[in-house]
Design a protein around this motif. Structure first.
Motif, short mmCIF file in Angstrom:
data_model
loop_
_atom_site.label_atom_id
_atom_site.label_comp_id
_atom_site.label_asym_id
_atom_site.label_seq_id
_atom_site.Cartn_x
_atom_site.Cartn_y
_atom_site.Cartn_z
N VAL A 65 -0.59 -6.76 -7.29
CA VAL A 65 0.42 -6.38 -6.31
C VAL A 65 1.67 -5.93 -7.03
O VAL A 65 2.11 -6.55 -7.99
CB VAL A 65 0.73 -7.58 -5.40
N LYS A 66 2.21 -4.85 -6.54
CA LYS A 66 3.44 -4.35 -7.15
C LYS A 66 4.61 -5.11 -6.57
O LYS A 66 4.63 -5.38 -5.36
CB LYS A 66 3.61 -2.87 -6.81
N ILE A 105 0.86 -1.20 0.00
CA ILE A 105 0.00 0.00 0.00
C ILE A 105 0.89 1.24 0.00
O ILE A 105 1.81 1.35 0.79
CB ILE A 105 -0.94 0.01 1.22
N GLU A 106 0.56 2.18 -1.01
CA GLU A 106 1.34 3.41 -1.05
C GLU A 106 0.82 4.38 -0.01
O GLU A 106 -0.39 4.56 0.11
CB GLU A 106 1.16 4.08 -2.41
N THR A 107 1.70 4.97 0.69
CA THR A 107 1.25 5.97 1.64
C THR A 107 1.25 7.32 0.91
O THR A 107 2.19 7.65 0.22
CB THR A 107 2.16 6.04 2.87
N ARG A 108 0.15 8.04 1.03
CA ARG A 108 0.01 9.33 0.35
C ARG A 108 -0.26 10.41 1.38
O ARG A 108 -0.82 10.15 2.43
CB ARG A 108 -1.15 9.28 -0.65
N TYR A 109 0.09 11.65 0.91
CA TYR A 109 -0.06 12.74 1.86
C TYR A 109 -0.54 13.98 1.13
O TYR A 109 -0.07 14.29 0.03
CB TYR A 109 1.30 12.98 2.51
N SER A 110 -1.51 14.67 1.70
CA SER A 110 -1.95 15.93 1.12
C SER A 110 -1.92 16.99 2.21
O SER A 110 -2.42 16.74 3.31
CB SER A 110 -3.38 15.79 0.59
N PRO A 111 -1.36 18.18 1.87
CA PRO A 111 -1.32 19.21 2.92
C PRO A 111 -2.71 19.75 3.23
O PRO A 111 -2.93 20.33 4.29
CB PRO A 111 -0.42 20.29 2.33
#
Ligand code: GLU
Length: 918
Positions: free
Chosen positions: A813-814, A654-660
């Motif tokens: 799955v990557k 799972i990619e962890t993503r972030y938005s300000p």
């Protein structure tokens, strides 16, 4: 009865007698007319074609009128020479013409007019003539310049220009704009400048320096009155000096603007407006030209290469003049042929029917190519109307009309608006915006509404079908819903179109707001939406080096370490307590001196580490108590390792993503002060923020006003700005449009929810023949049938290019990259390094002991052992013995054995004290 018959024969005889002496005899209904042509090319050829075709039409189209008539056209060319002209006119008199057309030149006209007046032969004119005094025997189809000037002044006034420059050519053009110049008297806030153009041939004239000067003075609005052939040159020169751009507006007074090729300026954004008397696309003009072709072909003549766009006002007026004459002759002659007379210029004889014919002409009314043809008692055209036309991307488009009813001036209005009836045509104003109303890719090849597509067009089609009306779409140039002018209160945009009678309905992404609702009527909403924020999607977090630790929190790792220590220690203690852990170290010896406990502290730790790592070890607890500990520990490790493995798989894939920013409110937080935000400046979204008293929207409005370059001129521009900004710009827009764009730009997403709730409605003008309530009923019906949802699906998704951005992502799955598992390698390398270091220490320590025991130098011992190591051969090596009393060491070779009883036999370095064979 007999007497009556005789009288009639007598009368016919008298006529015949007269005809044979003084009167020219024609076949029944055959009448000659003359034309004096003084124009220059190409106008002259066009007028000649019109004259010829008009005569042909009159001669073949007897059915349309009550009597049959055959006109004979005598056309003569005259130069600017009054003597020659007099001779030509006398020739026409000699031929017994009943009327003369032309000439066009001012000086020649007055001369010819006075000759015709003298002989009582009517003159039909189609020229610009300002003269207040009319020759009693003349009639002019050209609208009077004074009335035209009034029309120009009305139209310019309605455009709201406060300052403009009138560009004129000569005295005649100054008279054309006389009423326009008087505008300053009506409204002293209007500023008008005058600029004369050089009176030169347009091929050699250069207007650039004049234009440049006016540009430098800051003028942006121009009224251009010059000959039609100069207009194109003027506009081209303006283009060269950069004055054909959005900022500049030109009002061209020539009535033949539609005959010019204005293709070069269509996309310039510059406002080029004009007027026309003749609508080249009207059905009447179309039918007439088809008829011309047919007549020409019937006569066996060549194909007439004349399109409706080439037909000039002069040619159309000439055609109408011949038709007018034919109608008047019909009225005058009744059942008997019209008497014509061959007149001699030298005699005092006049044509006795001249005055009657001119009076009949003034009474005739008919629909000509140039609109309704009707005259006042002075022979001036009355009740004519002008189309106001504007150059738009597709073509010159009619944007309004001006009409004169007698001396009454009616302000700019669309004729359709005044005559809307069942099976009516409704004018619908709109703006070009995706996916509401768009130009079809092949729009240049299409005409009318067929050029447009989009949800608004589909919606209008449904409404038109339900209410049985036709509609014409017009595109508002400003491209906005509109707002009132702070000074005059006049609305612009689509609402302006409705209020100023340019359209009946406004269909677009027109948001229903309170202030708009006071100005126009709205239907119920056909789409609901709210303001929302569009921003770049959350950015991916690069995986950390020690991401393999992520499955457990630090706390869990710590507790696990402590558990391992606790278990190992407990194992060690309990093993010491338990008698079953103490065993005979030498099974062959039945009576050992001592017992050995294998679970010393080191082995206990080794046991618990081996279990934790799922590897096991040779050490096995034997007592019940220690086995219980081992069992519980194995159960614990089983659960922990399974949990770790499962969680690790999830963490790594799972990619962890972030938005300000997670919602619009985050924009005002100090940590996000670097992120700018903006909106479309001319719409209801801007109004929402401007009027809002609620925190943080009022604060946001202040920030936007203080920040440069955050307002956009349309949503598409805003979207591009968000994409380019790379997370530094967010854009407020309506959720409906937002959905459309995020389905096409997968790097964008909607942030947070809606700031408000509202809807799009159809704007309905008061004068609209179809009422807002009627349309609302149909909208509700369409909503209930699911038709509106279907239309939205059509234009937002699927076939029109919308995609599901999430579905676009690769499924499955990557594979883990080195970034994901790098930390494990680091630990391995660290462990190996420590182990190597420990080996080195052990090696050197043993070498030291041996050198001391054997009495050899330490370096020699190290070298010898290294040699042995790097020989990479042999699994055995001699057991080192301490130096004997003789001072020699004994080498004993022990074969390598797997026998468990010999498990302490060293295969490498031997610790002499522990060697069982020592
Ligand atoms: N629908 C808006 C209006 O009617 C235009 C778009 C906007 O303001 O975001 O003014």
């Amino acid at each position: 009865m007999r007497g009556g018959m005789a009288a009639r024969l007598l009368w016919l005889y008298a006529i015949g007698l007269q005809a044979s002496s003084v009167w020219t005899a024609h076949e029944y209904g055959e009448v000659s007319i003359g034309a004096l042509l003084t124009m220059t090319e190409p106008e002259q050829s066009l007028v000649e074609v019109a004259l010829k075709q008009a005569v042909l039409a009159v001669n073949t189209n007897g059915g349309n009128r009550s009597t049959s008539l055959s006109l004979q056209l005598e056309r003569l060319l005259v130069e600017e020479d009054t003597f020659v002209a007099s001779k030509r006119v006398c020739r026409l008199f000699g031929l017994g013409v009943v009327a003369i057309f032309g000439p066009h030149s001012e000086t020649m006209a007055s001369h010819v007019l006075s000759m015709c007046d003298h002989k009582s032969v009517p003159v039909l004119e189609t020229r610009w003539n300002y003269g207040a005094r009319r020759e009693p025997l003349s009639i002019n189809l050209h609208p009077h310049p004074g009335t035209l000037s009034k029309a120009l002044s009305d139209i310019i006034r309605s455009s709201g220009w406060q300052s403009f420059t009138v560009i004129y050519e000569d005295n005649q053009s100054l008279m054309n704009v006389q009423e326009v110049l008087k505008l300053t008297l009506v409204d002293d806030s209007i500023k008008i400048n005058l600029q004369q153009l050089p009176v030169k041939d347009y091929r050699t004239a250069d207007y650039r320096h004049i234009l440049r000067r006016m540009r430098d003075e800051g003028e942006v609005n121009f009224v251009v009155d010059c000959r039609t052939d100069k207009v194109l040159k003027f506009l081209k020169d303006a283009q060269m000096v950069g004055m054909i751009i959005k900022k500049y507006s030109y009002f061209i007074t020539s009535l033949d603007l539609q005959t010019l090729r204005l293709d070069d300026f269509r996309y310039s954004g510059s406002n080029i407006t004009g007027v026309r008397l003749l609508d080249p696309l009207s059905p009447h003009v179309g039918r007439t030209l088809v008829e011309w072709q047919r007549l020409e072909l019937e006569r066996g003549g060549p194909r007439l290469e004349l399109s409706n766009r080439q037909l000039t006002t002069g040619a159309a007026l000439t055609y109408d003049a011949v038709t007018l004459l034919a109608h008047a002759i019909d009225e005058l002659q009744g059942p008997l042929p019209l008497e014509t007379v061959s007149l001699d210029c030298g005699s005092d004889a006049i044509w006795p029917h001249g005055e009657s014919l001119i009076n009949y002409m003034k009474l005739v009314k008919f629909d000509g190519l140039t609109g309704p043809v009707e005259f006042d008692t002075d022979g001036l055209r009355k009740s004519f109307s002008l189309d106001v036309i504007q150059l738009q991307e597709q073509d010159l488009v009619k944007i309004g009309s001006w009409s004169s009813a007698g001396s009454e001036m009616v302000p700019i209005k669309l004729p359709e608006l005044q005559t809307a009836q069942p099976n009516r045509t409704i004018v619908v104003t709109t703006v070009m915006k995706k996916p509401y109303t768009m130009l079809k890719p092949s729009s240049t090849l299409r005409r009318g509404n067929d050029r447009f597509e989009g949800i608004c067009v589909d919606l209008m089609d449904k409404l038109a079908e339900a209410h049985n009306f036709n509609y014409t779409l017009i595109v508002n140039r400003a491209g906005t819903a509109g707002k009132p002018d702070p000074v005059t209160g006049r609305w612009n945009g689509m609402i302006g179109d409705l209020l100023e009678n340019r359209a009946h309905l406004a269909v677009a992404d027109l948001t229903i707001t309170g202030s708009r609702g006071k100005a126009i009527n709205f239907t119920t909403q056909w789409m609901s939406l709210g303001i929302s924020l569009v921003y770049t999607k959350p950015m991916k977090q690069p995986p950390s080096l020690f991401s393999f630790l992520s499955p457990f929190s630090l706390e869990v790792w710590a507790y696990m370490g402590m558990a391992m220590f606790g278990v190992s220690f407990l194992m060690f203690v309990l093993a010491r307590f338990s008698p079953y852990e103490w065993e005979n170290p030498h099974p062959c010896n039945d009576d050992p001196d001592e017992l050995e406990n294998v679970l010393n502290i080191r082995n206990s730790f080794w046991f618990s580490i081996g279990s934790l790592m799922q590897q096991g070890s040779d050490i096995a607890p034997k007592a019940m108590s220690t086995r219980m500990i081992a069992g519980i520990w194995w159960g614990f490790t089983l659960i922990m390792i399974s949990s770790y493995t499962a969680n690790l798989a999830a963490f790594l894939t799972i990619e962890t993503r972030y938005s300000p920013i997670e919602s619009a409110d985050d924009l005002v937080k100090p940590r996000n002060k670097d992120i700018k935000y903006g909106l479309f400046a001319g719409g209801s979204t801007a109004d929402f923020f401007r009027k809002s008293k609620v925190h943080p929207y009022n604060k946001m409005w202040d920030v936007m006003n203080k920040t440069k370059g955050v307002f956009r001129s349309d949503d598409e521009e805003g979207i591009e700005a968000v994409i380019k900004s790379n997370g530094k710009y967010a854009y407020f827009m309506e959720s409906s449009s937002l959905e459309y764009y995020v389905a096409r730009r997968c790097s964008l997403t909607q942030v947070g929810g809606l700031l408000d709730n509202k809807g799009y409605g159809i704007g309905v003008a008061d004068h609209s023949p179809v009422q807002a309530s009627e349309l609302s009923e149909t909208i509700i019906k369409l909503q209930e049938e699911g038709m509106l949802a279907q239309l939205k699906n059509r234009w937002w998704k699927g076939e029109t290019g919308g995609v599901n951005c999430d579905a676009k992502k690769k499924k499955g799955v990557k594979p883990l990259s080195l970034k994901n598992v790098g930390g494990v390698f680091v630990c391995l390398i660290f462990g190996l390094s420590v182990a190597t270091l420990v080996t080195a220490v052990e090696f050197l320590l043993e070498a030291y002991r041996n050198s001391r025991d054997e009495g050899v130098p330490f370096a020699a011992e190290v070298v010898r052992e290294l040699r042995f190591v790097f020989r990479f051969r042999g699994n055995t090596k001699p057991v080192k013995r301490p130096v004997t009393s003789a001072g020699e060491a004994e080498d004993v070779f022990i074969p390598f054995s797997t026998d468990s009883s010999l498990q302490y036999a060293p295969a490498g370095f031997g610790f002499p004290g522990r060697d069982p064979l020592t």
